[in-house]
Design a protein around this motif. Structure first.
Motif, PDB file in Angstrom:
ATOM      1  N   SER A   1       0.548  -1.392  -0.261  1.00 52.44           N
ATOM      2  CA  SER A   1       0.643   0.148   0.043  1.00 52.44           C
ATOM      3  C   SER A   1       0.772   1.104  -0.150  1.00 52.44           C
ATOM      4  CB  SER A   1      -0.856  -0.011   0.733  1.00 52.44           C
ATOM      5  OG  SER A   1      -1.912  -1.304   1.347  1.00 52.44           O
ATOM      6  N   ARG A   2       2.139   1.269   0.389  1.00 50.35           N
ATOM      7  CA  ARG A   2       3.255   2.616   0.867  1.00 50.35           C
ATOM      8  C   ARG A   2       3.485   2.494  -0.579  1.00 50.35           C
ATOM      9  NH1 ARG A   2       8.077   2.724  -1.158  1.00 50.35           N
ATOM     10  NH2 ARG A   2       9.710   4.605  -0.117  1.00 50.35           N
ATOM     11  N   ARG A   3       3.205   2.585  -2.089  1.00 55.16           N
ATOM     12  CA  ARG A   3       2.938   2.978  -3.415  1.00 55.16           C
ATOM     13  C   ARG A   3       2.288   3.311  -4.316  1.00 55.16           C
ATOM     14  NH1 ARG A   3       8.512  -0.212  -6.768  1.00 55.16           N
ATOM     15  NH2 ARG A   3       9.562  -0.484  -4.331  1.00 55.16           N
ATOM     16  N   VAL A   4       1.442   2.534  -3.234  1.00 56.34           N
ATOM     17  CA  VAL A   4      -0.170   2.982  -3.806  1.00 56.34           C
ATOM     18  C   VAL A   4      -0.601   4.953  -3.551  1.00 56.34           C
ATOM     19  CG1 VAL A   4      -2.705   2.943  -3.785  1.00 56.34           C
ATOM     20  CG2 VAL A   4      -1.509   1.140  -3.654  1.00 56.34           C
ATOM     21  N   LEU A   5      -0.101   4.786  -1.911  1.00 57.31           N
ATOM     22  CA  LEU A   5      -0.439   6.179  -1.219  1.00 57.31           C
ATOM     23  C   LEU A   5       0.856   6.762  -2.146  1.00 57.31           C
ATOM     24  CD1 LEU A   5      -0.179   5.686   2.386  1.00 57.31           C
ATOM     25  CD2 LEU A   5      -2.081   6.550   0.621  1.00 57.31           C
ATOM     26  N   ILE A   6       2.143   6.545  -2.974  1.00 62.10           N
ATOM     27  CA  ILE A   6       3.239   6.965  -3.346  1.00 62.10           C
ATOM     28  C   ILE A   6       1.770   7.995  -5.053  1.00 62.10           C
ATOM     29  CG2 ILE A   6       4.799   7.723  -5.048  1.00 62.10           C
ATOM     30  CD1 ILE A   6       6.472   5.238  -2.718  1.00 62.10           C
ATOM     31  N   LEU A   7       1.717   6.570  -5.302  1.00 64.19           N
ATOM     32  CA  LEU A   7       0.689   7.487  -6.709  1.00 64.19           C
ATOM     33  C   LEU A   7      -0.491   8.699  -6.853  1.00 64.19           C
ATOM     34  CD1 LEU A   7       0.651   3.225  -7.729  1.00 64.19           C
ATOM     35  CD2 LEU A   7       1.769   5.618  -8.956  1.00 64.19           C
ATOM     36  N   ALA A   8      -1.131   7.720  -5.603  1.00 67.92           N
ATOM     37  CA  ALA A   8      -1.780   8.776  -5.571  1.00 67.92           C
ATOM     38  C   ALA A   8      -1.333  10.375  -5.003  1.00 67.92           C
ATOM     39  CB  ALA A   8      -2.545   8.185  -4.079  1.00 67.92           C
ATOM     40  N   ALA A   9      -0.462  10.665  -4.620  1.00 70.63           N
ATOM     41  CA  ALA A   9       0.411  11.876  -4.196  1.00 70.63           C
ATOM     42  C   ALA A   9       0.909  12.360  -5.598  1.00 70.63           C
ATOM     43  CB  ALA A   9       1.203  12.230  -2.926  1.00 70.63           C
ATOM     44  N   SER A  10       1.431  11.248  -6.327  1.00 71.67           N
ATOM     45  CA  SER A  10       1.924  11.738  -7.601  1.00 71.67           C
ATOM     46  C   SER A  10       0.303  12.311  -8.701  1.00 71.67           C
ATOM     47  CB  SER A  10       2.807  10.660  -8.528  1.00 71.67           C
ATOM     48  OG  SER A  10       3.549  10.397  -7.654  1.00 71.67           O
ATOM     49  N   SER A  11      -0.749  11.550  -8.797  1.00 75.39           N
ATOM     50  CA  SER A  11      -1.718  12.292  -9.441  1.00 75.39           C
ATOM     51  C   SER A  11      -1.862  13.500  -8.665  1.00 75.39           C
ATOM     52  CB  SER A  11      -2.336  10.477  -9.917  1.00 75.39           C
ATOM     53  OG  SER A  11      -2.883  10.496  -8.284  1.00 75.39           O
ATOM     54  N   ALA A  12      -1.851  13.128  -7.333  1.00 73.19           N
ATOM     55  CA  ALA A  12      -2.880  14.878  -6.643  1.00 73.19           C
ATOM     56  C   ALA A  12      -1.970  16.012  -7.337  1.00 73.19           C
ATOM     57  CB  ALA A  12      -2.549  15.468  -5.536  1.00 73.19           C
ATOM     58  N   LEU A  13      -0.451  16.106  -7.296  1.00 79.98           N
ATOM     59  CA  LEU A  13       0.323  16.772  -7.765  1.00 79.98           C
ATOM     60  C   LEU A  13       0.012  17.477  -9.219  1.00 79.98           C
ATOM     61  CD1 LEU A  13       3.284  18.542  -6.752  1.00 79.98           C
ATOM     62  CD2 LEU A  13       4.108  16.905  -7.851  1.00 79.98           C
ATOM     63  N   PHE A  14      -0.026  15.952 -10.478  1.00 82.97           N
ATOM     64  CA  PHE A  14       0.103  16.201 -12.018  1.00 82.97           C
ATOM     65  C   PHE A  14      -1.426  17.158 -11.509  1.00 82.97           C
ATOM     66  CE2 PHE A  14      -2.214  15.625 -15.714  1.00 82.97           C
ATOM     67  CZ  PHE A  14      -1.518  15.578 -16.151  1.00 82.97           C
ATOM     68  N   ALA A  15      -2.911  16.965 -11.621  1.00 87.99           N
ATOM     69  CA  ALA A  15      -3.504  17.852 -11.180  1.00 87.99           C
ATOM     70  C   ALA A  15      -3.767  19.181 -10.581  1.00 87.99           C
ATOM     71  CB  ALA A  15      -5.149  16.908 -10.660  1.00 87.99           C
ATOM     72  N   ALA A  16      -3.101  18.846  -9.423  1.00 86.86           N
ATOM     73  CA  ALA A  16      -3.125  20.751  -9.088  1.00 86.86           C
ATOM     74  C   ALA A  16      -2.298  21.637  -9.954  1.00 86.86           C
ATOM     75  CB  ALA A  16      -2.533  20.630  -7.117  1.00 86.86           C
ATOM     76  N   VAL A  17      -1.161  21.302 -10.167  1.00 89.22           N
ATOM     77  CA  VAL A  17      -0.348  21.672 -11.174  1.00 89.22           C
ATOM     78  C   VAL A  17      -0.874  21.938 -12.885  1.00 89.22           C
ATOM     79  CG1 VAL A  17       2.012  21.744 -12.763  1.00 89.22           C
ATOM     80  CG2 VAL A  17       1.690  21.091 -10.742  1.00 89.22           C
ATOM     81  N   VAL A  18      -1.704  20.965 -13.143  1.00 86.12           N
ATOM     82  CA  VAL A  18      -2.073  21.224 -14.513  1.00 86.12           C
ATOM     83  C   VAL A  18      -2.872  22.727 -14.217  1.00 86.12           C
ATOM     84  CG1 VAL A  18      -3.880  20.677 -16.250  1.00 86.12           C
ATOM     85  CG2 VAL A  18      -1.773  18.994 -15.438  1.00 86.12           C
ATOM     86  N   ALA A  19      -3.948  22.559 -13.134  1.00 88.21           N
ATOM     87  CA  ALA A  19      -5.669  23.466 -12.842  1.00 88.21           C
ATOM     88  C   ALA A  19      -5.066  24.804 -12.505  1.00 88.21           C
ATOM     89  CB  ALA A  19      -5.865  22.908 -11.783  1.00 88.21           C
ATOM     90  N   THR A  20      -3.703  24.714 -12.190  1.00 87.26           N
ATOM     91  CA  THR A  20      -3.317  26.459 -11.680  1.00 87.26           C
ATOM     92  C   THR A  20      -2.217  26.782 -12.706  1.00 87.26           C
ATOM     93  OG1 THR A  20      -2.298  25.343  -9.481  1.00 87.26           O
ATOM     94  CG2 THR A  20      -1.394  27.480 -10.376  1.00 87.26           C
ATOM     95  N   GLY A  21      -1.850  26.325 -13.508  1.00 84.32           N
ATOM     96  CA  GLY A  21      -1.619  26.725 -14.591  1.00 84.32           C
ATOM     97  C   GLY A  21      -2.504  27.219 -15.742  1.00 84.32           C
ATOM     98  N   ALA A  22      -3.951  26.215 -15.691  1.00 78.52           N
ATOM     99  CA  ALA A  22      -3.777  26.743 -16.731  1.00 78.52           C
ATOM    100  C   ALA A  22      -5.601  27.976 -16.144  1.00 78.52           C
ATOM    101  CB  ALA A  22      -5.603  25.587 -16.952  1.00 78.52           C
ATOM    102  N   ALA A  23      -5.099  28.147 -14.793  1.00 78.04           N
ATOM    103  CA  ALA A  23      -6.215  29.490 -14.341  1.00 78.04           C
ATOM    104  C   ALA A  23      -5.238  29.914 -14.068  1.00 78.04           C
ATOM    105  CB  ALA A  23      -6.128  28.902 -12.851  1.00 78.04           C
ATOM    106  N   LEU A  24      -3.830  30.402 -15.166  1.00 77.95           N
ATOM    107  CA  LEU A  24      -3.199  31.542 -15.135  1.00 77.95           C
ATOM    108  C   LEU A  24      -3.052  32.075 -16.918  1.00 77.95           C
ATOM    109  CD1 LEU A  24      -1.016  30.895 -12.286  1.00 77.95           C
ATOM    110  CD2 LEU A  24      -2.288  32.760 -12.541  1.00 77.95           C
ATOM    111  N   LEU A  25      -2.728  30.486 -17.414  1.00 79.61           N
ATOM    112  CA  LEU A  25      -2.643  31.108 -18.673  1.00 79.61           C
ATOM    113  C   LEU A  25      -2.920  30.008 -19.728  1.00 79.61           C
ATOM    114  CD1 LEU A  25       1.431  29.597 -17.271  1.00 79.61           C
ATOM    115  CD2 LEU A  25       0.567  32.042 -17.786  1.00 79.61           C
ATOM    116  N   ALA A  26      -4.076  29.719 -19.445  1.00 82.18           N
ATOM    117  CA  ALA A  26      -4.766  28.900 -20.427  1.00 82.18           C
ATOM    118  C   ALA A  26      -5.252  29.920 -21.678  1.00 82.18           C
ATOM    119  CB  ALA A  26      -6.143  28.057 -19.920  1.00 82.18           C
TER     120      ALA A  26
END
Length: 449
Positions: free
Chosen positions: A307-332
Motif C-alpha cells: 500500500s505504500r506505493r499506492v499512496l505514492i501514486l496518489a500523491a503524484s497524481s494529485a500533484l499533476f492535477a493541481a499543477v495543471v489546474a494552476t497553469g490553466a487558471a493563469l495561462l490557458a
C-alpha cells in the motif's frame, strides 16, 4: 516512542472468503454507479453553484466530506471495536444512508416550491447525515474485508470494484447525467437533479443490501468500550507510539487537503469559463476512464508491492492535477483545435487533464490508506485505527472551507496553487514511509499470492 509490538503479522494473511470477495465486488460496482449520479466532486457542486451562484457552498460540501467521518470516529467507533459481528452495524448504517440520500432527492425535487437557500441548507444537512453514517459503516466494512481477504489479494479486490464500476458508470450513469442536465431538461431545474439523486439512492440502496448477505469470519474484539474522551486519548497514543501510523496520517491529511480541490474544477469551469451544465458528463467520463486505468495500476501495485506505493501514486497524481489546474487558471488561451472535424477548446482539454489526475488520485487514495491501516493495525483496534484517521484529518475540512472563501475573494488560481504545494509535500513524506509487508517472508507472500 516505540511502535506497538502486539500486532500479529499473520493478520495480513487471512484465508480468502470467496463469497465475501464476490459480494464485495458487486457492492462496490453498484456504489460506484449510484454515487456518480450524486457525486460530491461534480454533480453536487454543479447543483450548488446553480442554486446559489456562489463558491462557498462547494467549500462547505467538501468540509462535510472531510469532517463528517470524524464524528463517528470519536462517538461511535468504540461500539464497532467491541461488537463481535460488525455486519449488524453495517446493516443499520445502510438504512440511515439510504434514507438520507432519499431525503436529498426529495428536497431537490421540491426545489421549485422552496427558496434556493432553503434547498441548499436541507441538501447539505441530509448529505452530512449520509457522510456521518458512511463513516461508521465504512469502519465495519473495512474490518470485514480485512478478516476475509489476505493482503496479497486486496489490490485486485479494490481493482475489480473500481474498474467494473467505472465501466458501468460510463455506459449507464453518464448517459443519464448527460440527458438530465441537457437542454431538454434545463428548464426543469432543479427537478432534473432531484431525479438523478433519486436514481442514485435506489442504486446505492441495492449495493448496501447485497452486502447484507456476506458471511463474517470471527475476529478478535476489544474487551472494553471507551468513552469519547478515552477514544480521543487512544488516538493520541496511536499517534505517539506508532511511527508508521503517524507518518501515514500526515500524508493522508495533506492528500485530503489537496483532493478537496476536485469540485472546484467544475465550479471554475462554470463560473469563470462559463461552460454549460452538460460539461459535467464530459468531466465524469474523463474521470471514470482515468479511474479505470488508475484502478488497474493500483491493483497491480498493491498486490505486488504493498500500500505504500499506492499512496505514492496518489500523491503524484494529485500533484499533476493541481499543477495543471494552476497553469490553466493563469495561462490557458482562448480557442482550440479541430480533431477529426470536431472542435476541441484548449480550456476544455486542460480541465480534462485535471480530471485525469483526479481520477487516478481517487483510485489510489482510499485504497492506499485503508490498505496501509489494515496491514499495521492490531486486529482488536482495527476499527479505531480506521475511524481515528478521520479525526486526525479533521483540519483538512478547514482547508476546504478556506478554498471556498479564496475562490470567491481572490481567485481559483490561488486555490489550485496551494493544493499543488500540499501535494508536493505529501509526495515527499510518502516516499519516507515504510512498507508493512516487508515483515513477511517471501514464502508467506508466495503462499497467499
Amino acid at each position: 516512542m516505540s511502535e506497538p509490538t502486539h500486532r500479529d503479522s499473520a493478520d495480513m494473511l487471512v484465508p480468502l472468503n470467496r463469497r465475501n470477495y464476490i459480494l464485495g465486488i458487486i457492492n462496490g460496482v453498484a456504489v460506484a454507479v449510484g454515487s456518480r449520479m450524486a457525486d460530491p466532486m461534480t454533480i453536487l457542486p454543479l447543483l450548488l453553484v446553480r442554486l446559489t451562484e456562489a463558491a462557498w457552498p462547494v467549500g462547505l460540501l467538501q468540509a462535510i466530506v472531510i469532517v463528517g467521518p470524524a464524528i463517528p470516529a470519536v462517538f461511535l467507533t468504540p461500539i464497532v471495536d467491541t461488537t463481535p459481528q460488525k455486519l449488524s452495524i453495517f446493516r443499520k448504517c445502510s438504512i440511515i444512508r439510504f434514507s438520507s440520500v432519499m431525503g436529498m432527492a426529495a428536497w431537490v425535487l421540491l426545489g421549485h416550491r422552496l427558496s434556493a437557500l432553503m434547498v441548499t441548507v436541507l441538501l447539505l444537512v441530509f448529505f452530512a447525515i449520509h457522510i456521518i453514517a458512511s463513516g461508521m459503516s465504512n469502519t465495519a466494512f473495512v474490518d470485514i474485508v480485512a478478516k476475509s481477504t489476505p493482503t496479497t489479494k486486496r489490490g485486485t479486490f479494490w481493482m475489480w470494484r473500481q474498474t467494473i464500476g467505472a465501466l458501468l458508470t460510463m455506459t449507464v450513469a453518464i448517459p443519464l447525467i448527460s440527458y438530465l442536465t441537457g437542454e431538454r431538461w434545463s428548464e426543469r431545474f432543479p427537478v432534473n437533479y432531484g431525479i438523478l439523486m433519486l436514481i442514485a439512492a435506489l442504486v446505492q440502496g441495492f449495493s448496501w443490501f447485497v452486502y447484507w448477505f456476506v458471511h463474517e469470519p470471527p475476529g478478535r474484539v476489544a474487551r472494553h468500550r471507551l468513552t469519547p474522551r478515552q477514544q480521543i486519548a487512544r488516538g493520541v497514543r496511536f499517534w505517539r507510539q506508532d511511527k508508521r501510523y503517524r507518518r501515514m496520517i500526515r500524508v493522508l491529511f495533506l492528500l485530503s487537503s489537496t483532493g478537496a480541490i476536485g469540485p472546484f474544477f467544475t465550479a471554475f469551469a462554470v463560473q469563470v469559463w462559463h461552460f454549460p451544465d452538460t460539461v459535467a458528463a464530459t468531466f465524469v467520463t474523463v474521470q471514470m476512464l482515468a479511474l479505470m486505468g488508475g484502478a488497474v495500476l493500483q491493483g497491480w501495485v498493491s498486490n505486488r508491492y504493498g500500500s505504500r506505493r499506492v499512496l505514492i501514486l496518489a500523491a503524484s497524481s494529485a500533484l499533476f492535477a493541481a499543477v495543471v489546474a494552476t497553469g490553466a487558471a493563469l495561462l490557458a488561451p482562448v480557442g482550440g483545435i479541430e480533431v477529426l472535424g470536431y472542435p476541441l477548446s484548449y480550456r476544455l482539454m486542460l480541465l480534462c487533464l485535471c480530471f485525469v489526475g483526479n481520477g487516478v488520485f481517487t483510485a489510489q487514495l482510499w485504497v492506499g490508506y485503508v490498505g496501509y491501516i489494515m496491514d499495521i493495525a492490531p486486529a482488536r483496534k482495527r476499527p479505531s485505527y480506521v475511524g481515528l484517521a478521520s479525526l486526525f484529518v479533521l483540519p483538512a475540512g478547514l482547508v476546504s472551507l478556506g478554498y471556498g472563501w479564496l475562490a470567491g475573494s481572490v481567485g481559483f488560481e490561488v486555490v489550485f496553487g496551494i493544493a499543488a504545494a500540499l501535494a508536493a509535500a505529501a509526495l515527499v513524506l510518502s516516499l519516507r514511509m515504510s512498507e508493512p509487508r516487508d515483515e513477511l517472508t517471501a514464502e508467506q507472500l508466495e503462499a497467499f499470492s
